[in-house]
Design an enzyme around this catalytic site. Structure first.
Site, PDB file in Angstrom:
ATOM      1  CG  ASP A 187      -1.944   1.062   1.275  1.00 45.24           C
ATOM      2  OD1 ASP A 187      -1.577   2.242   1.114  1.00 45.24           O
ATOM      3  OD2 ASP A 187      -3.127   0.739   1.457  1.00 45.24           O
ATOM      4  CG  HIS A 239      -6.157   5.295   2.327  1.00 42.24           C
ATOM      5  ND1 HIS A 239      -6.654   4.135   1.799  1.00 42.24           N
ATOM      6  CD2 HIS A 239      -5.241   4.911   3.252  1.00 42.24           C
ATOM      7  CE1 HIS A 239      -6.072   3.091   2.381  1.00 42.24           C
ATOM      8  NE2 HIS A 239      -5.214   3.544   3.272  1.00 42.24           N
TER       9      HIS A 239
HETATM   10 ZN    ZN Z   1      -4.811   2.126   4.821  1.00 37.71          ZN
HETATM   11 MN    MN Z   2      -5.618  -2.904   3.668  1.00 38.73          MN
HETATM   12 MN    MN Z   3      -4.459  -0.896   1.572  1.00 46.26          MN
END
Ligand code: ZN
Ligand code: MN
Ligand code: MN
Length: 298
Positions: A187, A239
């Site tokens: 990520d 995010h």
């Molecule tokens: Zn996250």
């Molecule tokens: Mn995740």
């Molecule tokens: Mn993620």
């Protein structure tokens, strides 16, 4: 995202985390309307322990539709309630059960991968917590023969995180030594929050060389493409829309023009107030990939 006929569609796999509201197959319709070629879903309400079974009809309908629209791979993101490293026995037992349930659902839908945050040490010694996570994973995958496999995701370095560095992630995978673990999901928001500076070529190189050294680039099966609301090394998982956060256009242009990264399936988990948010983020990613390819190919 489907690219124009001039480009080789199979070279890129881009999708978004899609809602299952209204039924599992609805998520496919949503992905198709966004022109996605891969997708991620929850297999149930991720904030509830209580769960219902996916019916055979539901699973079959899902499998037929994803084939029809050529959406592959399908990723299932495991529930956020799970903590496979928990010191509490009831939580641990529930987490192991829930992970088996995610794998069962993945098989019912014909989904290839289940993505997992391995757990939190909650103030305990991290090595102990990692060992507990290993035991839990092995228990969960040991109950049945599953077709779907697991991907362990790097985390943002929040307090108690045991998987924010590639090295610690790889230690869990190596100790498990299970063929049900197919590899890792990176990520970008989490990597940045935990200290990998993805705005610079050096930072990207550090991340990739650690993946090569500890896990193997062939085991990198998914990129979660998210910008970060918080600065480098913040240890906070928030995010942001692509290009609007601290990784910014500067970072994503570099990330998406990297040949080693652009060939990996990418899923956006960016904020979503309306459908327009997904469309805009996908468009940004798509245009950066195209520009990046031009630069690579000269
Ligand atoms: Zn996250
Ligand atoms: Mn995740
Ligand atoms: Mn993620």
């Amino acid at each position: 995202m489907r690219l124009s006929s001039k480009t080789k569609v199979h070279d890129f796999k881009v999708g978004v985390h899609t809602s299952i509201a209204g039924g599992m197959s609805k998520s496919i319709e949503r992905a198709v309307s966004l022109q996605c070629t891969t997708m991620q879903i929850f297999s149930h309400n991720p904030r509830q322990w209580r769960k219902s079974q996916i019916t055979r009809e539901e699973g079959e309908r899902f499998a037929v539709l994803r084939k029809k629209y050529d959406i592959s791979p399908v990723f299932i993101h495991a529930s956020y309630l799970m903590n496979l490293a928990s010191r509490s026995d009831p939580i641990l037992r529930k987490s192991i059960k829930l992970l088996s349930y995610e794998l069962t659902n993945a098989d019912a839908l014909g989904a290839e991968y289940v993505i997992l945050h391995t757990g939190s040490a909650q103030g305990e010694n991290e090595e102990k917590a990692r060992n507990r996570a290993v035991k839990s994973i092995l228990k969960a995958v040991g109950t049945t023969t599953y077709s779907a496999s697991l991907l362990l995701e790097n985390t943002a370095g929040e307090r108690g995180d045991i998987t924010s560095s590639i090295k610690t992630l790889s230690e869990i995978i190596d100790t498990c030594h299970s063929d049900r673990i197919a590899g890792i999901c990176i990520d970008t928001c989490h990597a940045f929050s935990s200290g990998y500076d993805l705005t610079s070529y050096e930072g990207i190189e550090t991340l990739i060389s650690e993946i090569k050294e500890y896990v193997g680039l062939d085991k990198l099966k998914l990129i979660h493409l998210n910008d970060s609301k918080r600065p480098l090394g913040s240890g906070i998982d928030r995010h942001e829309h692509i290009g609007k956060g601290f990784i910014g256009n500067r970072g994503f242009k570099k990330i998406l023009s990297d040949k080693r990264i652009a060939r990996i399936p990418m899923i956006l988990e960016t904020p979503k107030k309306t459908e327009a948010d997904d469309k805009r983020n996908l468009k940004t990613v798509f245009s950066m990939i195209m520009k990046g390819q031009k630069e690579i190919n000269g």
